[in-house]
Enzyme design. Structure first.
Site, PDB file in Angstrom:
ATOM      1  N   ARG A   1     -53.779 -18.802   2.843  1.00 53.45           N
ATOM      2  CA  ARG A   1     -53.356 -18.050   2.671  1.00 53.45           C
ATOM      3  C   ARG A   1     -53.341 -19.189   1.024  1.00 53.45           C
ATOM      4  O   ARG A   1     -52.242 -19.738   1.067  1.00 53.45           O
ATOM      5  CB  ARG A   1     -52.796 -16.956   1.836  1.00 53.45           C
ATOM      6  CG  ARG A   1     -53.390 -15.667   3.491  1.00 53.45           C
ATOM      7  CD  ARG A   1     -55.079 -15.680   2.602  1.00 53.45           C
ATOM      8  NE  ARG A   1     -55.486 -13.871   3.472  1.00 53.45           N
ATOM      9  CZ  ARG A   1     -56.046 -14.182   3.916  1.00 53.45           C
ATOM     10  NH1 ARG A   1     -56.644 -15.067   5.044  1.00 53.45           N
ATOM     11  NH2 ARG A   1     -56.641 -13.055   4.730  1.00 53.45           N
TER      12      ARG A   1
ATOM     13  N   HIS B   1     -63.490 -20.860   1.989  1.00 55.08           N
ATOM     14  CA  HIS B   1     -62.838 -19.953   2.205  1.00 55.08           C
ATOM     15  C   HIS B   1     -63.141 -19.328   3.685  1.00 55.08           C
ATOM     16  O   HIS B   1     -63.844 -17.880   3.935  1.00 55.08           O
ATOM     17  CB  HIS B   1     -62.356 -18.700   1.829  1.00 55.08           C
ATOM     18  CG  HIS B   1     -61.794 -17.749   2.120  1.00 55.08           C
ATOM     19  ND1 HIS B   1     -60.404 -16.801   1.726  1.00 55.08           N
ATOM     20  CD2 HIS B   1     -61.175 -17.755   3.566  1.00 55.08           C
ATOM     21  CE1 HIS B   1     -59.795 -16.935   2.744  1.00 55.08           C
ATOM     22  NE2 HIS B   1     -60.341 -16.281   3.635  1.00 55.08           N
TER      23      HIS B   1
ATOM     24  N   GLU C   1     -59.038 -17.882  -6.302  1.00 56.93           N
ATOM     25  CA  GLU C   1     -60.177 -18.219  -5.290  1.00 56.93           C
ATOM     26  C   GLU C   1     -60.796 -17.194  -5.746  1.00 56.93           C
ATOM     27  O   GLU C   1     -60.568 -15.908  -5.301  1.00 56.93           O
ATOM     28  CB  GLU C   1     -59.870 -18.781  -4.277  1.00 56.93           C
ATOM     29  CG  GLU C   1     -59.953 -17.601  -3.648  1.00 56.93           C
ATOM     30  CD  GLU C   1     -59.697 -17.868  -1.455  1.00 56.93           C
ATOM     31  OE1 GLU C   1     -60.134 -16.762  -0.785  1.00 56.93           O
ATOM     32  OE2 GLU C   1     -58.786 -18.884  -1.447  1.00 56.93           O
TER      33      GLU C   1
END
Length: 314
Positions: free
Chosen positions: A232, A279, A261
């Site tokens: 993360r 991601h 993000e």
């Protein structure tokens, strides 16, 4: 209230995935709202199920806006931003999808490690721009190097297994050593970083690991060390990372996740020793279908009053 339970989808999903959900064996009314929800909307009163993920989560206040809510499903293994205390206080069912994308995430971690070490992103751009000889410098090797893995759950263990195929010397940090492993255990992130040529983050997100990788850990990793994050974004202190990359405090970083993000900090845009992906480490056709299948299995159980698999317990 609708004849069938309403499912509120808070995360972006492909239309093909939404189609599978619409045609589930347990009939539902699907309400997709990946761009945001007006939590004051009275139409939310009929929502009984929510599909979210660990990054998006579901807060106590949002649960309060859903008086008919019965079930919160995390579309993936992570659930760190779902307020479990509030959910369990209301006796809501919370499920997740452990293991659905572990192998894909581990694959991507190795791709990032190889990519940043060998400078693939830089070499590709240079060759396409006609700069052949100027970029044919030696790049760091992978084989025989020391790999530190921060977090050795299912994903971390799969990364270690892949890295062993590259003859890497593997160490790890977890709160307690894992029984039956030949890998070396370190008591904290700082000691692990000091021992590592490559430091891969594979730990859960959440407050307990926020900025676990800070300026001190990056300094310990050192000017020849590389950081890879498929965990993360919150695990890394962004300002400290940017400073280390700018000053050559570490050799490079490859991130699939970063704080805030998808908005990229301006200071990250022009760093040649930084490799970024959006991601996507857990995304593959195989992992997506596994997540869908696990969600539908939980849906079938919830709809019939049975205990669903993959419960997140208090």
């Amino acid at each position: 209230m609708s004849e069938h339970p309403e499912l509120l989808v808070l995360i972006p999903l492909a239309e093909s995935t939404l189609t599978q959900l619409r045609h589930a064996a347990a009939p539902i009314v699907l309400r997709a709202a990946p761009q945001g929800v007006d939590w004051q909307d009275p139409a939310l009163a009929g929502v009984r199920y929510v599909l979210t993920n660990g990054s998006t989560g579901l807060s106590a206040a949002q649960m309060q806006a859903l008086p008919a809510l019965q079930w919160v499903a995390a579309f993936g293994a992570g659930y760190e931003n779902i307020d479990l205390q509030a959910a369990h206080a209301r006796k809501l069912v919370v499920t997740h999808a452990p293991g659905a994308n572990d192998a894909t995430v581990a694959d991507h971690a190795m791709a990032l490690l190889l990519g940043i070490a060998r400078g693939v992103h830089l070499l590709d751009g240079a060759v396409k721009a006609g700069h052949w000889e100027s970029v044919r410098a030696a790049r760091p090797a992978i084989h025989g190097k020391r790999l530190g893995i921060l977090g050795l759950g299912n994903i971390g263990a799969k990364i270690a297994r892949r890295a062993s195929g590259f003859d890497m010397d593997i160490s790890y940090h977890t709160r307690q050593p894992r029984a039956g492993l030949s890998y070396r255990h370190f008591p904290d992130a700082l000691a692990l970083a000091a021992h590592s040529d490559y430091l891969v983050l594979a730990c859960p997100g959440g407050q307990a690991t926020r900025h676990l990788v800070d300026a001190a850990v990056l300094e310990a990793l050192g000017s020849t060390g590389f950081l890879i994050n498929i965990a993360r974004g919150s695990v890394v202190d962004t300002a400290a990372l940017v400073s280390a990359l700018q000053a050559g405090g570490i050799a490079g970083a490859a991130l699939d996740v970063f704080e805030g993000e998808p908005a990229l900090p301006a200071a990250m845009r022009d760093l040649p020793n930084l490799l970024l992906t959006p991601h996507v480490s857990g995304r593959s056709p195989e992992s997506l279908q596994a997540q869908i299948d696990m969600f539908l299995a939980c849906l079938g159980a919830v709809a019939t009053g049975a205990t669903p698999p993959h419960l997140v317990r208090p």
